[in-house]
Write an enzyme that holds these catalytic residues in place. Sequence first.
Site, PDB file in Angstrom:
ATOM      1  N   ILE A  43       0.822  -1.024  -0.097  1.00 27.98           N
ATOM      2  CA  ILE A  43       0.028  -0.133   0.001  1.00 27.98           C
ATOM      3  C   ILE A  43       0.871   1.250  -0.016  1.00 27.98           C
ATOM      4  O   ILE A  43       1.664   1.575   0.900  1.00 27.98           O
ATOM      5  CB  ILE A  43      -0.926  -0.023   1.329  1.00 27.98           C
ATOM      6  N   ASP A  44       0.919   2.015  -1.294  1.00 29.56           N
ATOM      7  CA  ASP A  44       1.642   3.162  -1.433  1.00 29.56           C
ATOM      8  C   ASP A  44       0.791   4.390  -0.791  1.00 29.56           C
ATOM      9  O   ASP A  44      -0.206   4.689  -1.049  1.00 29.56           O
ATOM     10  CB  ASP A  44       2.087   3.412  -2.693  1.00 29.56           C
ATOM     11  N   VAL A  45       1.273   5.078   0.257  1.00 32.93           N
ATOM     12  CA  VAL A  45       0.566   6.225   0.822  1.00 32.93           C
ATOM     13  C   VAL A  45       1.180   7.397   0.864  1.00 32.93           C
ATOM     14  O   VAL A  45       2.505   7.585   0.953  1.00 32.93           O
ATOM     15  CB  VAL A  45       0.130   5.775   2.373  1.00 32.93           C
TER      16      VAL A  45
END
Length: 257
Positions: free
Chosen positions: A129-131
């Site tokens: 998950i890129d945040v």
Amino acid sequence: MLKPRIIPCLLIHNKGLVKTVKFNDPKYVGDPINVVRIFNEKEVDELIVLDIDASVKNEEPNYTLIEKLATECRMPLCYGGGIKNASQAQKIFNLGVEKIAISSSAILDINLIKEISKEVGAQSVVVIIDVKKKLFGGYDIYIYNGKKKVKKDLKNFILEIQELGVGEIVLNSIDNDGVMKGYDIDLISSIKSLINVPMTILGGAGTIDDIKEVVNKFGIIGVSAGSLFVFKGKYKAVLINYISKLDKVKIFDSISK
């Protein structure tokens, strides 16, 4: 006793290894196979390899390269990039890869997690998950190498994917990527209590102390890094390296203190 895993993360772009800063400006750092051979000698805990072109360009995974990497790799290998269905995941798994990493495709179609879990086993499915930080607090989820924001609540998404059979969650801070000034401690703190599967944090490590800080605060956790293991010195000369056995012992000892 379980110990934290310290995991180099390698990015493939135009068939070579690169390192980015905040997901931009990829700098060439070497040949993937040669780097894997170096990490073999350094007895790395685990390795993450991500093809950052495949999903963006809607390409198939590069099975030839994956097979070469898996053949060379003496440590557990997690591979991601371009995986859009369970049959692709199974083909990669059959080549000798231990973990299948999905990101954009899983966020766009959350049921893909369940499909791949049924095919290769939940323990082998990793969701990355890129945040990025919101202006007024919290985090947005991005796909396609940070190019597109999606309308999903991070905490709800984490709860959903665990119900569907994810085996591991990798949280990647876009803001901290390649900056080498430490991990986003607030990010880990905000979601750690929600996660009941193995968790790995990525983005920001510049020194061994950054890894030690995360382990001190959060205990058994996967700690991944890119720049730390491919650069050396303030001018970022390319030098493939890893943590010494003595530094590892110090990090592991810090859990019980």
